[in-house]
Design an enzyme around this catalytic site. Structure first.
Site, PDB file in Angstrom:
ATOM      1  N   ARG A   1      10.743   8.030   6.715  1.00 16.85           N
ATOM      2  CA  ARG A   1      12.019   7.754   5.718  1.00 16.85           C
ATOM      3  C   ARG A   1      11.320   7.382   4.431  1.00 16.85           C
ATOM      4  NH1 ARG A   1      11.442   5.853  10.344  1.00 16.85           N
ATOM      5  NH2 ARG A   1      13.319   6.764  11.226  1.00 16.85           N
ATOM      6  N   THR A   2      10.186   6.794   4.115  1.00 17.28           N
ATOM      7  CA  THR A   2       9.544   6.400   3.051  1.00 17.28           C
ATOM      8  C   THR A   2       9.424   7.704   2.188  1.00 17.28           C
ATOM      9  OG1 THR A   2       8.835   4.354   3.973  1.00 17.28           O
ATOM     10  CG2 THR A   2       8.120   5.021   1.622  1.00 17.28           C
TER      11      THR A   2
ATOM     12  N   LYS B   1     -14.513  15.268   1.959  1.00 16.17           N
ATOM     13  CA  LYS B   1     -15.929  15.172   1.213  1.00 16.17           C
ATOM     14  C   LYS B   1     -16.531  14.142   0.802  1.00 16.17           C
ATOM     15  CE  LYS B   1     -14.413  19.123  -1.073  1.00 16.17           C
ATOM     16  NZ  LYS B   1     -14.249  20.235  -2.046  1.00 16.17           N
TER      17      LYS B   1
ATOM     18  N   ARG C   1       0.439   6.165   0.240  1.00 18.19           N
ATOM     19  CA  ARG C   1       0.599   5.450   1.340  1.00 18.19           C
ATOM     20  C   ARG C   1      -0.687   5.484   2.070  1.00 18.19           C
ATOM     21  NH1 ARG C   1       4.678   4.937   6.311  1.00 18.19           N
ATOM     22  NH2 ARG C   1       5.865   3.545   5.049  1.00 18.19           N
TER      23      ARG C   1
ATOM     24  N   HIS D   1       4.644  -3.471   1.811  1.00 19.22           N
ATOM     25  CA  HIS D   1       5.437  -2.547   1.579  1.00 19.22           C
ATOM     26  C   HIS D   1       6.631  -2.758   0.742  1.00 19.22           C
ATOM     27  CE1 HIS D   1       7.667   1.259   2.196  1.00 19.22           C
ATOM     28  NE2 HIS D   1       7.490   1.202   3.686  1.00 19.22           N
TER      29      HIS D   1
HETATM   30  N1   CP Z   1       9.942   2.030   7.088  1.00 18.47           N
HETATM   31  C1   CP Z   1       9.067   2.850   6.928  1.00 18.47           C
HETATM   32  O1   CP Z   1       8.097   2.742   6.154  1.00 18.47           O
HETATM   33  O2   CP Z   1       9.390   4.014   7.674  1.00 18.47           O
HETATM   34  P1   CP Z   1       8.362   5.336   7.626  1.00 18.47           P
HETATM   35  O3   CP Z   1       7.037   4.977   8.310  1.00 18.47           O
HETATM   36  O4   CP Z   1       8.981   6.381   8.294  1.00 18.47           O
HETATM   37  O5   CP Z   1       8.310   5.597   6.247  1.00 18.47           O
END
Ligand code: CP
Length: 309
Positions: free
Chosen positions: A56-57, A86, A107, A135
């Site tokens: 989703r993110t 590398k 991420r 997050h």
């Molecule tokens: N809530 C969330 O971070 O979901 P994802 O890991 O699917 O991005």
């Protein structure tokens, strides 16, 4: 506007910043939501550097950038296909990407590394989850969802349950909630995964009454918001820790939940949400939270590029 152009920690948010993101999101929702289109990011290029799995993110950032007219680039397996393989450092990778792209959504699995990466970047870096740390854009969508449901954030009692140690969405949520007049934060951790002391301290220093309990069903009736999380098995060395004993929302918990409470979960979920909980209309993780992830990220991207143009 504070907190921009990089989005690294919810500790950098102010109430004014959050309210302006919410107001911009309201406008976009009123103008079509998922069908909203603009050319605000026309000619801009956004790179999604996801070194950990995401549905989703990553996809809501991609859809948000596309809706605003940006081009989006994302690799399925960057650890194998980029020069990270590398031995190139993440900072060098981000520095290089910032020479080609106009924003980087990052991420990865280590705490605080997003900050280092942002130092190397000449364009905005958005922390889409840095290991067990934070997050911050999830906190924006979570608060927007609470505000939408309750028509307010001030005065609410918020219960947060599950893996509070490694649940990065929890940490960002507590930091963001600390900007409001929250009546009480109640923590119901997995017995081996308590909230880091400094996160609770942050809320207390902002005047939020906090309490911790291991008795989920006793705490639930007071809550206006129940924020459930899964055990972050990928961060655990000892799989046994991940076994049961985490608070679970089932029909017994639903029976004592306030009629007007909302139940949130950042997803993905494990066994901590029973089918009855998933089917309950108060549970918003597969409805409002999913949608608001897109809408708040559209608002955020538009505001970031207004600051950097
Ligand atoms: N809530 C969330 O971070 O979901 P994802 O890991 O699917 O991005």
């Amino acid at each position: 506007m504070d907190a921009l152009p990089h989005i690294l920690t919810a500790q950098a948010f102010s109430k004014e910043f959050l309210e302006s993101v919410f107001a911009r999101t309201d406008e976009m929702v009123a103008r079509g939501g998922k069908h909203y289109r603009s050319d605000a990011l026309c000619g801009k290029k956004v790179f999604l550097l996801f070194l950990e799995p995401s549905t989703r993110t990553r996809e809501s950032f991609a859809a948000a950038a596309l809706a605003l007219g940006a081009s989006v680039r994302s690799l399925d397996n960057p650890k194998e296909t980029m020069s990270l393989k590398k031995g190139e450092t993440l900072s060098e990778t981000v520095y290089t990407l910032s020479r080609y792209y106009d924003a980087i959504v990052l991420r990865q699995s280590e705490a605080y590394v997003a900050r280092e990466a942002a130092l190397a970047s000449s364009v905005p870096v958005i922390n889409a989850g840095d290991g067990p740390n934070e997050h911050p854009t999830q906190a924006i969508l979570d608060l927007y969802t609470v505000r939408e449901w309750h028509k307010k954030i001030d005065g609410l009692t918020v219960l947060i349950a599950g893996d509070l140690m490694y649940g990065r969405t929890v940490h960002s949520l507590v930091y963001a909630l600390s900007l409001y007049k929250i009546k009480k934060l109640i923590f119901v951790p997995h017995p081996l995964l308590p909230l880091p002391r400094q996160v609770q301290k942050y809320a207390e220093l902002h005047g939020i009454p906090c309490e911790e309990t291991d008795c989920f069903w006793r705490a639930v009736p007071e809550a206006d918001v129940i924020y459930q999380t899964r055990v972050q098995k990928e961060r655990l060395k000892d799989e046994a820790v991940a076994a049961d004993s985490a608070p679970k929302i089932d029909e017994h918990i639903l029976a004592v939940t306030k009629k007007d409470a909302c139940i949130l979960h950042p997803l993905p979920h494990g066994g901590e949400l029973a089918r009855t909980a998933l089917e309950d209309p108060r549970t918003l993780c597969f409805s409002a939270q999913e949608d608001n992830g897109l809408f708040t990220r559209m608002a955020l991207l538009e505001m970031i590029f207004e600051q950097t143009n």
